[in-house]
Design an enzyme around this catalytic site. Sequence first.
Site, PDB file in Angstrom:
ATOM      1  N   LYS A  84      -7.362   5.844 -19.662  1.00 61.60           N
ATOM      2  CA  LYS A  84      -7.655   6.257 -21.030  1.00 61.60           C
ATOM      3  C   LYS A  84      -6.419   6.033 -21.922  1.00 61.60           C
ATOM      4  O   LYS A  84      -6.044   4.913 -22.142  1.00 61.60           O
ATOM      5  CB  LYS A  84      -8.127   7.706 -21.027  1.00 61.60           C
ATOM      6  CG  LYS A  84      -9.227   7.990 -19.971  1.00 61.60           C
ATOM      7  CD  LYS A  84     -10.534   7.286 -20.252  1.00 61.60           C
ATOM      8  CE  LYS A  84     -11.530   7.362 -19.112  1.00 61.60           C
ATOM      9  NZ  LYS A  84     -11.876   8.672 -18.641  1.00 61.60           N
TER      10      LYS A  84
ATOM     11  N   TYR B 209     -15.245  17.383 -16.314  1.00 62.07           N
ATOM     12  CA  TYR B 209     -15.596  15.953 -16.267  1.00 62.07           C
ATOM     13  C   TYR B 209     -16.657  15.791 -15.177  1.00 62.07           C
ATOM     14  O   TYR B 209     -16.419  16.127 -14.020  1.00 62.07           O
ATOM     15  CB  TYR B 209     -14.342  15.130 -15.950  1.00 62.07           C
ATOM     16  CG  TYR B 209     -14.599  13.652 -15.873  1.00 62.07           C
ATOM     17  CD1 TYR B 209     -14.894  12.929 -17.020  1.00 62.07           C
ATOM     18  CD2 TYR B 209     -14.566  12.987 -14.661  1.00 62.07           C
ATOM     19  CE1 TYR B 209     -15.145  11.570 -16.951  1.00 62.07           C
ATOM     20  CE2 TYR B 209     -14.811  11.621 -14.588  1.00 62.07           C
ATOM     21  CZ  TYR B 209     -15.102  10.928 -15.734  1.00 62.07           C
ATOM     22  OH  TYR B 209     -15.353   9.586 -15.663  1.00 62.07           O
TER      23      TYR B 209
ATOM     24  N   ASP C 264      -6.175  18.529 -15.572  1.00 63.57           N
ATOM     25  CA  ASP C 264      -6.514  17.168 -15.973  1.00 63.57           C
ATOM     26  C   ASP C 264      -6.035  17.019 -17.418  1.00 63.57           C
ATOM     27  O   ASP C 264      -6.648  17.556 -18.342  1.00 63.57           O
ATOM     28  CB  ASP C 264      -8.030  16.968 -15.855  1.00 63.57           C
ATOM     29  CG  ASP C 264      -8.476  15.551 -16.216  1.00 63.57           C
ATOM     30  OD1 ASP C 264      -7.736  14.875 -16.949  1.00 63.57           O
ATOM     31  OD2 ASP C 264      -9.571  15.141 -15.774  1.00 63.57           O
TER      32      ASP C 264
ATOM     33  N   ARG D  17       0.849  -1.206   0.000  1.00 70.08           N
ATOM     34  CA  ARG D  17       0.000   0.000   0.000  1.00 70.08           C
ATOM     35  C   ARG D  17       0.879   1.249   0.000  1.00 70.08           C
ATOM     36  O   ARG D  17       0.531   2.274  -0.573  1.00 70.08           O
ATOM     37  CB  ARG D  17      -0.980   0.020   1.178  1.00 70.08           C
ATOM     38  CG  ARG D  17      -1.785   1.326   1.243  1.00 70.08           C
ATOM     39  CD  ARG D  17      -3.070   1.259   2.061  1.00 70.08           C
ATOM     40  NE  ARG D  17      -2.931   0.546   3.312  1.00 70.08           N
ATOM     41  CZ  ARG D  17      -2.258   0.981   4.375  1.00 70.08           C
ATOM     42  NH1 ARG D  17      -1.662   2.165   4.348  1.00 70.08           N
ATOM     43  NH2 ARG D  17      -2.177   0.249   5.472  1.00 70.08           N
TER      44      ARG D  17
END
Length: 377
Positions: free
Chosen positions: A200, A103, A175, A51
């Site tokens: 993406k 978005y 972004d 983690r």
Amino acid sequence: MERKLNFETLAIQSTTLEDKSFFSVSSPIYLTTTFERNDDGSYPGDFVYSRSDNPNRRLLEQSMAILENGETGLAFSSGLAAISAVFQSLGPVTHVLLPDDVYYAAKKLLANIFSPFGISYSLVDMSDLVRVKEAIRKETALIWLETPSNPRLKICDIEAIAHLAHEAGAICGVDNTWATPVHQNPLNSGADLVMHATTKYIGGHSDVLGGCLVLKDAILAEKLRQIQTLSGGVPSPFECWLVTRGIKTLYVRVMAQSSNALQLAQYLQSHPKIEKVHYPGLESHPQFGLAKKQMKKGFGGMLSIQIDGNAADALALTGKLKLFTAATSLGGVESLIEHRKSVEGEDSPTPDNLLRISVGLEHIDDLIEDWDSALKA
Ligand SMILES: *Cc1c(COP(=O)(O)O)cnc(C)c1O
């Protein structure tokens, strides 16, 4: 890693983990949650628990930092987990300025999750610098940009807005999912932070979710690192491996997709059944000049069109196309098409007749032929 090398070379070199045990050419996947300690309690490999850090994640983070020209990369389990970490870093009684066509899930995240903690937001047309300046408040801590924006591909001036943010004591985050580091490096234009939905273009094959932040400032990086490891929204070693594999071919994919998108945009612009094409590489785009100045090597693989018709006609058209799958998301090797209004809901400002297209790596002649038949039908 040397920064003198070109992007294509850096993308390959920065995503290769040396295997000193078996000398595999392809990078091993460190499918482990934990790492062994020495007798004195120290960790021989510098890794403790996955983690906090894992070799595959560190490789991905370092590669993204190199490609975006930053100092620190931070990988997350999705794009939204990365955006969420940015909002978590702001603290109460702060304000975020968002693009009016941000978005949609980023806006929802602020409205539904963060506003009860005292983080407010407002929306502004980021392509209008006067309005951006007017919308800044004394508690504004973050100006968030998307350029090209979703789904209308508006372009905003990163350098000018980063400057406005800094004057107001705020930071500017971009972004960069749509432009990718192939076409745009926001940190070079003065932004403080870059975010990617690696789901993406970076991953590029519609098979893995991921997010990433890249930044230069060490203090903010440390804060975000803490949020990343304590909130725990981290990607698995295999997911990191898939994303780093995607990075290796990012350049050629994005260049080919941009070339296809430009040709498709030009074809659609000249078609009588298409009312409007939104693509920053067209001279008819209202910010074509800014796009040319701010972006390099092309304008990306995304475009939107408004058809001569209503929502039902737009939806029906998606069914007539054979090479464009009607599905949400973008940036994969296959072409996708989507009626955005149906996804964003009735309160969305997106026009009813708008279709968003993610152009894939198919041959452009086949893609244009597919549109030709669908528009005749
Ligand atoms: C997809 C996307 C996101 C969110 O990424 P997820 O991996 O789905 O959480 C954020 N910003 C943009 C521009 C996107 O296209």
